[in-house]
Structure formats: structure tokens, C-alpha cells
Motif scaffolding. Structure first.
Motif, PDB file in Angstrom:
ATOM      1  N   PRO A  75     -17.453  40.226 -11.094  1.00  0.00           N
ATOM      2  CA  PRO A  75     -17.203  39.025 -11.901  1.00  0.00           C
ATOM      3  C   PRO A  75     -17.551  37.757 -11.134  1.00  0.00           C
ATOM      4  O   PRO A  75     -17.652  37.757  -9.904  1.00  0.00           O
ATOM      5  N   LYS A  76     -17.728  36.683 -11.874  1.00  0.00           N
ATOM      6  CA  LYS A  76     -17.980  35.379 -11.265  1.00  0.00           C
ATOM      7  C   LYS A  76     -16.683  34.595 -11.186  1.00  0.00           C
ATOM      8  O   LYS A  76     -15.805  34.759 -12.034  1.00  0.00           O
ATOM      9  N   PRO A  77     -16.572  33.732 -10.169  1.00  0.00           N
ATOM     10  CA  PRO A  77     -17.564  33.483  -9.126  1.00  0.00           C
ATOM     11  C   PRO A  77     -17.651  34.648  -8.152  1.00  0.00           C
ATOM     12  O   PRO A  77     -16.645  35.273  -7.815  1.00  0.00           O
ATOM     13  N   ARG A  78     -18.859  34.934  -7.697  1.00  0.00           N
ATOM     14  CA  ARG A  78     -19.062  35.979  -6.703  1.00  0.00           C
ATOM     15  C   ARG A  78     -18.459  35.502  -5.378  1.00  0.00           C
ATOM     16  O   ARG A  78     -18.674  34.359  -4.968  1.00  0.00           O
ATOM     17  N   LEU A  79     -17.720  36.381  -4.738  1.00  0.00           N
ATOM     18  CA  LEU A  79     -17.076  36.030  -3.474  1.00  0.00           C
ATOM     19  C   LEU A  79     -18.004  36.309  -2.303  1.00  0.00           C
ATOM     20  O   LEU A  79     -18.550  37.411  -2.172  1.00  0.00           O
ATOM     21  N   VAL A  80     -18.187  35.314  -1.454  1.00  0.00           N
ATOM     22  CA  VAL A  80     -18.989  35.445  -0.242  1.00  0.00           C
ATOM     23  C   VAL A  80     -18.065  35.222   0.946  1.00  0.00           C
ATOM     24  O   VAL A  80     -17.435  34.170   1.061  1.00  0.00           O
ATOM     25  N   LEU A  81     -17.965  36.207   1.806  1.00  0.00           N
ATOM     26  CA  LEU A  81     -17.130  36.108   3.001  1.00  0.00           C
ATOM     27  C   LEU A  81     -18.012  35.766   4.193  1.00  0.00           C
ATOM     28  O   LEU A  81     -18.871  36.561   4.594  1.00  0.00           O
ATOM     29  N   ARG A 167     -22.893  24.748  -7.828  1.00  0.00           N
ATOM     30  CA  ARG A 167     -22.478  26.054  -8.305  1.00  0.00           C
ATOM     31  C   ARG A 167     -21.897  26.919  -7.191  1.00  0.00           C
ATOM     32  O   ARG A 167     -21.533  28.072  -7.426  1.00  0.00           O
ATOM     33  N   ALA A 168     -21.824  26.372  -5.976  1.00  0.00           N
ATOM     34  CA  ALA A 168     -21.276  27.118  -4.840  1.00  0.00           C
ATOM     35  C   ALA A 168     -20.220  26.275  -4.151  1.00  0.00           C
ATOM     36  O   ALA A 168     -20.523  25.229  -3.589  1.00  0.00           O
ATOM     37  N   LYS A 169     -18.977  26.708  -4.206  1.00  0.00           N
ATOM     38  CA  LYS A 169     -17.867  26.013  -3.571  1.00  0.00           C
ATOM     39  C   LYS A 169     -17.308  26.870  -2.448  1.00  0.00           C
ATOM     40  O   LYS A 169     -17.763  27.993  -2.206  1.00  0.00           O
ATOM     41  N   GLN A 187      -5.215  24.890  -6.653  1.00  0.00           N
ATOM     42  CA  GLN A 187      -4.919  24.015  -7.785  1.00  0.00           C
ATOM     43  C   GLN A 187      -6.001  22.951  -7.922  1.00  0.00           C
ATOM     44  O   GLN A 187      -6.415  22.594  -9.026  1.00  0.00           O
ATOM     45  N   SER A 188      -6.457  22.438  -6.790  1.00  0.00           N
ATOM     46  CA  SER A 188      -7.533  21.455  -6.801  1.00  0.00           C
ATOM     47  C   SER A 188      -8.822  22.060  -7.351  1.00  0.00           C
ATOM     48  O   SER A 188      -9.553  21.429  -8.114  1.00  0.00           O
ATOM     49  N   LEU A 189      -9.080  23.308  -6.979  1.00  0.00           N
ATOM     50  CA  LEU A 189     -10.273  23.991  -7.464  1.00  0.00           C
ATOM     51  C   LEU A 189     -10.210  24.220  -8.968  1.00  0.00           C
ATOM     52  O   LEU A 189     -11.215  24.101  -9.678  1.00  0.00           O
ATOM     53  N   LYS A 190      -9.026  24.570  -9.451  1.00  0.00           N
ATOM     54  CA  LYS A 190      -8.873  24.775 -10.893  1.00  0.00           C
ATOM     55  C   LYS A 190      -9.201  23.503 -11.664  1.00  0.00           C
ATOM     56  O   LYS A 190      -9.821  23.530 -12.723  1.00  0.00           O
ATOM     57  N   ALA A 191      -8.775  22.380 -11.102  1.00  0.00           N
ATOM     58  CA  ALA A 191      -9.059  21.100 -11.752  1.00  0.00           C
ATOM     59  C   ALA A 191     -10.548  20.812 -11.765  1.00  0.00           C
ATOM     60  O   ALA A 191     -11.050  20.052 -12.593  1.00  0.00           O
ATOM     61  N   ASP A 192     -11.266  21.445 -10.835  1.00  0.00           N
ATOM     62  CA  ASP A 192     -12.708  21.244 -10.725  1.00  0.00           C
ATOM     63  C   ASP A 192     -13.485  22.326 -11.476  1.00  0.00           C
ATOM     64  O   ASP A 192     -14.656  22.558 -11.220  1.00  0.00           O
ATOM     65  N   LYS A 193     -12.788  23.040 -12.389  1.00  0.00           N
ATOM     66  CA  LYS A 193     -13.415  24.049 -13.239  1.00  0.00           C
ATOM     67  C   LYS A 193     -14.087  25.142 -12.418  1.00  0.00           C
ATOM     68  O   LYS A 193     -15.296  25.370 -12.488  1.00  0.00           O
ATOM     69  N   PHE A 197     -18.213  28.178 -11.297  1.00  0.00           N
ATOM     70  CA  PHE A 197     -18.889  28.423 -10.034  1.00  0.00           C
ATOM     71  C   PHE A 197     -19.671  29.732 -10.111  1.00  0.00           C
ATOM     72  O   PHE A 197     -19.221  30.705 -10.702  1.00  0.00           O
ATOM     73  N   GLU A 198     -20.801  29.756  -9.469  1.00  0.00           N
ATOM     74  CA  GLU A 198     -21.555  30.993  -9.318  1.00  0.00           C
ATOM     75  C   GLU A 198     -21.067  31.755  -8.089  1.00  0.00           C
ATOM     76  O   GLU A 198     -20.984  32.988  -8.110  1.00  0.00           O
ATOM     77  N   GLU A 199     -20.783  31.020  -7.010  1.00  0.00           N
ATOM     78  CA  GLU A 199     -20.339  31.628  -5.755  1.00  0.00           C
ATOM     79  C   GLU A 199     -19.152  30.863  -5.194  1.00  0.00           C
ATOM     80  O   GLU A 199     -19.031  29.651  -5.399  1.00  0.00           O
TER      81      GLU A 199
END
Length: 257
Positions: A75-81, A167-169, A187-193, A197-199
Motif C-alpha cells: 500500500p501507499k505510501p511505500r515505506l523506505v527504510l 510526493r516523498a516525505k 499528527q503534523s503529517l496527517k494535516a499535510d495529507k 504521499f508516494e513514499e
């Protein structure tokens, strides 16, 4: 039911698969599969094939595909470690758990306190081992793709991949005085939709953490330091904790409809 990851060249046709070499040895000599055995084969564009072994020689075997099921894409956003190169035993553990946690890509990097700090110092055999761990963990989890392990790079070389693209945060875990707790950060990220994000990149330091220079570098990239609490976590623990929190927050753990 056992699952085995097969390279593309093993698929002779839409209905037939052939086993040879190391795969043949593992499946038929180690796992004791034989003519008439049924198991699943992965490796064909997010598909799992139920196969039946129909013939076998001393060095190869052939199976017919009996049924096919579609495996869900990550699923998106794809997680990059993004992980500072740590001790080899730690890297082995993180690679395995990252596959299980649905990480799309593992990006090792060299940093001021990484276990390996120069490109020429990393044995090629280690990356080969990590790729084998990826395959083993993929078979165990049944995911439909192989987690990519990118070539290690200098931390500064990752700037163009994260937070310069809308598209990458991302975030970076910091054991020092962090700007935000993980809850406030998300919570801040949620506010930023975040759902757009793609990644999403997660930066984790090695056993030595991040230097002040690197912390400043992250801030220049627009990444805030994030803490997971008062305790200093081991590298592998921090990776699992962060990935689990993100999967939950991004809805990757929702029930299947």
C-alpha cells in the motif's frame, strides 16, 4: 503450506515451472519435496501459484501450475527504510524484519558513526547475504515482491530523493533532544495529507546514532528530529517500532475487505 521464490527464468510457460541449481537442491534435497508434492511458488508479478511436481531427475524438476491467486501490492505510501550501516548481525536482523514489515526499499548509507564508513570496506558477500535473507523472509511472509536493497551511498547523496519531491516525505529518529515526539510528528503529517504521499522515508542511525552535523543536514532537508521516548533503543528495535507505528498510522494494518 511452503512457499518458494522463483526467478523469472524458472517460468517456462503460463502453466509450467522448472527447478534446477541451488533452488532444486533446497526444495528437493533439503525440504524433501518430491513428485506429487504441492506447494506455492512466488515471483510472477504479485502472484502465488499453487503447483504440483510432475517429474524429477537428479538435477532438475518440473511442476504444473494448478491454481493462481493474486497477492496485494504494497500500500501507499511505500515505506523506505534508510539505515546507517550497522554491525553485520544488526543489518541481518533489520533486513529480515523490514521485509516482514512491508518495507518497499532498504537504503543503506554511510554516516559519521556508521559501522562501515567507506564504500570499499563493505564486502560484496554481505550484500549477497542480505539478498538471500530478503528471499527467505519473502517466502515466509508470502508478499508478492522482493524488497529492494539499494547500493549504499553517502548520506548527503540522498537529498534529492527525500523531501525535495512533494510526493516523498520522511522523518529521522534521534536519541538526543528531538523537536517532536512520534505522535506529534504524525499528527503534523496527517494535516499535510500523508495519504497523498508516494513514499515515506524513515532515517535510522547506526549504533552510534547521528552526529550534530548530520542532524543539521536533516533540518536543512526539512526533516524534524523525532523521538520514540526516553529509552535509547537498539537499532533493530527502533526500526521495528517506527515501521509498526507508521504502518498503523497510514492504515496499512486495516482489515481486508
Amino acid at each position: 503450506m511452503r512457499r518458494y521464490w522463483m526467478p523469472a527464468e524458472s517460468f517456462l510457460s503460463a502453466q509450467e515451472i522448472q527447478f534446477h541449481g541451488d533452488l532444486f537442491h533446497h526444495i528437493f534435497d533439503v525440504c524433501r519435496q518430491e513428485v506429487g508434492s504441492h506447494f506455492e511458488v512466488l515471483g510472477d508479478q504479485n502472484k502465488a501459484h499453487l503447483v504440483e511436481v510432475v517429474s524429477m531427475t537428479k538435477k532438475s524438476a518440473t511442476a504444473k501450475i494448478k491454481d493462481t491467486r493474486i497477492l496485494p501490492a504494497l500500500p501507499k505510501p511505500r515505506l523506505v527504510l534508510a539505515l546507517s550501516l550497522s554491525r553485520y548481525s544488526t543489518m541481518d536482523a533489520v533486513v529480515e524484519k523490514a521485509v516482514e514489515m512491508g518495507v518497499s526499499k532498504l537504503q543503506p548509507f554511510y554516516s559519521d558513526f556508521s559501522f562501515i564508513r567507506k564504500k570499499d570496506s563493505l564486502p560484496a558477500s554481505k550484500q549477497e547475504r542480505w539478498n538471500k535473507i530478503v528471499i527467505s523472509a519473502t517466502q515466509q511472509t508470502g508478499r508478492g515482491d522482493l524488497m529492494k536493497i539499494a547500493d549504499p551511498v553517502e548520506l548527503k547523496d540522498l537529498k534529492s530523493q527525500v523531501n525535495q519531491n512533494p510526493r516523498a516525505k520522511g522523518l529521522f529518529a534521534y536519541e538526543g533532544e528531538a523537536a517532536l515526539g512520534i505522535k506529534d510528528c504524525l499528527q503534523s503529517l496527517k494535516a499535510d495529507k500523508a495519504e497523498n504521499f508516494e513514499e515515506f522515508w524513515v532515517f535510522v542511525g547506526s549504533e552510534g546514532g547521528f552526529s550534530q552535523t548530520e542532524v543539521q543536514l536533516f533540518k536543512e532537508w526539512g526533516l524534524e528530529s523525532t523521538t520514540l521516548g526516553d529509552q535509547v533503543l537498539r537499532v533493530e528495535t527502533a526500526c521495528i517500532a517506527l515501521l509498526a507505528i507508521l504502518k498503523y498510522e497510514f492504515g496499512h494494518m486495516s482489515a481486508k475487505v
